[in-house]
Design a protein around this motif. Structure first.
Motif, short mmCIF file in Angstrom:
data_model
loop_
_atom_site.label_atom_id
_atom_site.label_comp_id
_atom_site.label_asym_id
_atom_site.label_seq_id
_atom_site.Cartn_x
_atom_site.Cartn_y
_atom_site.Cartn_z
N THR A 240 0.86 -1.18 0.00
CA THR A 240 0.00 0.00 0.00
C THR A 240 0.90 1.22 0.00
N ASP A 241 0.92 1.93 -1.12
CA ASP A 241 1.78 3.11 -1.28
C ASP A 241 1.01 4.12 -2.13
N TYR A 242 0.20 4.95 -1.46
CA TYR A 242 -0.71 5.86 -2.18
C TYR A 242 -1.54 5.08 -3.20
N GLY A 243 -2.03 3.93 -2.78
CA GLY A 243 -2.74 3.02 -3.65
C GLY A 243 -2.19 1.62 -3.44
N ILE A 244 -2.51 0.73 -4.38
CA ILE A 244 -2.07 -0.65 -4.27
C ILE A 244 -1.01 -0.93 -5.32
N ASP A 245 0.12 -1.48 -4.88
CA ASP A 245 1.23 -1.81 -5.78
C ASP A 245 1.46 -3.32 -5.80
N LEU A 246 1.69 -3.85 -6.98
CA LEU A 246 2.15 -5.23 -7.14
C LEU A 246 3.64 -5.17 -7.44
N SER A 247 4.43 -5.81 -6.59
CA SER A 247 5.89 -5.72 -6.73
C SER A 247 6.50 -7.12 -6.74
N PHE A 248 7.45 -7.32 -7.65
CA PHE A 248 8.20 -8.57 -7.72
C PHE A 248 9.54 -8.30 -7.03
N ILE A 249 9.64 -8.74 -5.77
CA ILE A 249 10.64 -8.18 -4.87
C ILE A 249 11.97 -8.92 -4.88
N SER A 250 12.02 -10.16 -5.36
CA SER A 250 13.31 -10.84 -5.46
C SER A 250 13.63 -11.08 -6.93
N TYR A 251 14.92 -11.10 -7.23
CA TYR A 251 15.35 -11.10 -8.62
C TYR A 251 14.95 -12.41 -9.31
N ASN A 252 14.34 -12.25 -10.47
CA ASN A 252 13.96 -13.37 -11.32
C ASN A 252 14.59 -13.12 -12.69
N SER A 253 15.51 -13.98 -13.10
CA SER A 253 16.28 -13.71 -14.32
C SER A 253 15.41 -13.65 -15.56
N LEU A 254 14.26 -14.34 -15.55
CA LEU A 254 13.38 -14.31 -16.72
C LEU A 254 12.60 -13.01 -16.79
N PHE A 255 12.15 -12.52 -15.64
CA PHE A 255 11.30 -11.34 -15.59
C PHE A 255 12.09 -10.04 -15.42
N HIS A 256 13.05 -10.04 -14.50
CA HIS A 256 13.75 -8.80 -14.19
C HIS A 256 14.78 -8.39 -15.25
N ARG A 257 15.07 -9.27 -16.20
CA ARG A 257 15.99 -8.86 -17.27
C ARG A 257 15.44 -7.65 -18.01
N PHE A 258 14.12 -7.47 -18.01
CA PHE A 258 13.52 -6.36 -18.74
C PHE A 258 13.53 -5.05 -17.95
N SER A 259 13.87 -5.12 -16.68
CA SER A 259 14.03 -3.91 -15.88
C SER A 259 15.46 -3.73 -15.38
N ASP A 260 16.32 -4.71 -15.65
CA ASP A 260 17.72 -4.67 -15.23
C ASP A 260 18.50 -3.78 -16.20
N PRO A 261 19.09 -2.68 -15.73
CA PRO A 261 19.80 -1.77 -16.64
C PRO A 261 21.06 -2.35 -17.25
N THR A 262 21.50 -3.51 -16.74
CA THR A 262 22.71 -4.13 -17.30
C THR A 262 22.38 -5.30 -18.23
N ALA A 263 21.09 -5.59 -18.43
CA ALA A 263 20.71 -6.78 -19.20
C ALA A 263 20.85 -6.56 -20.70
N ASP A 264 21.31 -7.61 -21.38
CA ASP A 264 21.35 -7.66 -22.85
C ASP A 264 22.16 -6.54 -23.50
N VAL A 265 23.14 -6.02 -22.78
CA VAL A 265 24.03 -5.01 -23.35
C VAL A 265 24.77 -5.59 -24.56
N ALA A 266 25.14 -6.88 -24.47
CA ALA A 266 25.85 -7.53 -25.57
C ALA A 266 24.99 -7.61 -26.83
N SER A 267 23.67 -7.52 -26.66
CA SER A 267 22.76 -7.59 -27.81
C SER A 267 22.43 -6.21 -28.36
N GLY A 268 23.11 -5.18 -27.85
CA GLY A 268 22.91 -3.84 -28.41
C GLY A 268 22.16 -2.88 -27.51
N TYR A 269 21.70 -3.33 -26.35
CA TYR A 269 21.00 -2.43 -25.45
C TYR A 269 22.02 -1.57 -24.68
#
Length: 432
Positions: A105-134
């Motif tokens: 509850t943070d000024y509303g309801i938040d759904l948070s994925f709080i531990s690192y998941n390599s399949l999901f968090h790669r899309f929010s990880d600023p270091t992910a897929d740099v070798a692929s051009g990101y």
């Protein structure tokens, strides 16, 4: 006497102020407590909705407006763990991984994925897929925390806290097998789009039409029919779903009267807009496809009918007898270097190839006409001298109108070509 009156008046004023102050304080406590309870109830509702009935959901995820959407299958457990499965352009084989989630509850309801998941968090990880051009320090720019916007039993709408992109979780049956789900999703993608047939047609409910290309990349380009490709082409990223596809954001035509976003596969094989029930994705007209200069259509020699089958057999026998070669196939194609009769009936006979040149014109949406000019290249001339049945085949094709049909209204990779004069004479062509 006057001093007593003043004293009594002052005492009355203080009493009124005390009552007012107490009342305001009581009301404030009531409203504060009510808001807190409502927020707590909403939090419990989201948790219960996510975990009940098997807790299995399809998460339609977009990292940004610059890349395709990604589907995750998530199974939420009451112990705070979540099983995440996916297959996508960056994870090309099926994989599943468990991590943790919570509803805050943070000024509303938040759904948070709080531990690192390599399949999901790669899309929010600023270091992910740099070798692929990101870009280092940016990655895919996606979210892993979401504002919960709307909840019902089978759908939850969330919005990324950083990118502000609206996404949807859709309930799946508890007995859904994750790997089978993604196999069916891949089959749906194959049935919707193909890089060989890169252009399809979007017809909106008001009759406006758009040429849509590159659906197979999931970054679509949409051009108003007859419009300027340079100034009027718009791009939209999409996500493939088991029952169709969805634009990340609604697509609106130029007058702003029609807005579409989700297209579902209909019984007739087209994609129909979920929002208005009328706007539709189809293939281009079959005659347009068969005369497209960029496409090559090969005759399937196993499915010829009537005189075409008979003459094909004679050509095969003649090539074997006179040229000691096995005839392979005929193919319609376009030669951009020719000014006249730019189409050809191309053939391959063993290691030899040749072209009989012709004109092929569209006669409406589902009809064509073929006329041979008598021009041919040297190889074709040699084959014609040795195997005269080639001329019989051209005579069959030339002059009359042919009706085109296909079993697919969206992706006609195979087209049946039937003689109007003699319907028993037909053949099928397959896009190469």
């Amino acid at each position: 006497m006057k001093s007593i009156q003043k004293y009594l008046l002052a005492l009355l004023m203080l009493s009124v102020c005390a009552v007012v102050t107490t009342s305001c304080s009581d009301e404030k406590d009531i409203f504060d407590r009510s808001a807190a309870l409502r927020l707590n109830d909403a939090q419990k509702n989201v948790i219960e909705t996510l975990t009940k009935d098997g807790g299995k959901w399809e998460f339609q995820y977009f990292a940004s407006g610059d890349e395709e959407g990604v589907v995750f299958v998530m199974t939420f457990h009451t112990d705070g763990t979540v099983d995440v499965s996916t297959v996508n352009s960056w994870q090309t084989t099926f994989a599943t991984e468990q991590s943790s989630w919570e509803v805050l509850t943070d000024y509303g309801i938040d759904l948070s994925f709080i531990s690192y998941n390599s399949l999901f968090h790669r899309f929010s990880d600023p270091t992910a897929d740099v070798a692929s051009g990101y870009n280092a320090g940016e990655g895919h720019l996606g979210d892993y925390e979401f504002k919960v916007m709307k909840v019902d039993n089978d759908n939850i709408i969330v919005r990324g806290k950083k990118r502000n992109i609206e996404m949807r979780l859709r309930r799946l049956a508890a007995d859904t097998d994750d790997e089978t789900y993604f196999e069916e999703l891949a089959l749906m993608q194959k049935n919707l789009f193909n890089s060989k047939m890169s252009t399809q047609l979007l017809t909106l409910s008001d009759g406006s039409r758009f040429l849509v290309s590159d659906g197979a990349t999931q970054i679509m380009s949409l051009l108003p029919e007859g419009g300027d490709p340079v100034s009027q082409t718009e791009t939209r990223n999409i996500i493939i779903l088991p029952d169709g596809f969805k634009f990340m954001e609604p697509f609106t035509n130029s007058n702003g009267k029609v807005q579409v976003q989700t297209f579902l596969l209909a019984e007739d094989g087209t994609l129909v807009c979920e929002e208005d029930g009328e706007s539709k994705f189809t293939s281009l007209e079959l005659s347009t496809l068969l005369t497209d200069p960029t496409m090559k259509w090969r005759m399937d020699k196993t499915t010829l009918g009537g005189a075409f089958a008979t003459t094909q057999e004679q050509i095969t026998a003649g090539c074997k007898s006179a040229l000691k070669r096995n005839f392979d196939y005929f193919q319609f194609q376009y030669d951009k270097n020719r000014e006249s009769s730019p189409y050809s009936l191309y053939f391959k006979n063993g290691t030899s190839t040749g072209n009989f040149y012709c004109d092929m014109t569209a006669q409406g949406a589902d009809k064509i006409q073929v006329k041979f000019s008598g021009e041919m290249d040297n190889n074709a001339s040699t084959h014609l001298e040795r195997v005269p049945e080639f001329q019989d085949f051209m005579n069959l094709l030339s002059g009359g109108a042919y009706t085109l049909s296909s079993e697919s209204a969206l992706l006609p990779m195979t087209i049946k070509v039937t003689s109007d004069a003699t319907p028993s004479n037909y053949f099928y062509v397959v896009l190469q």
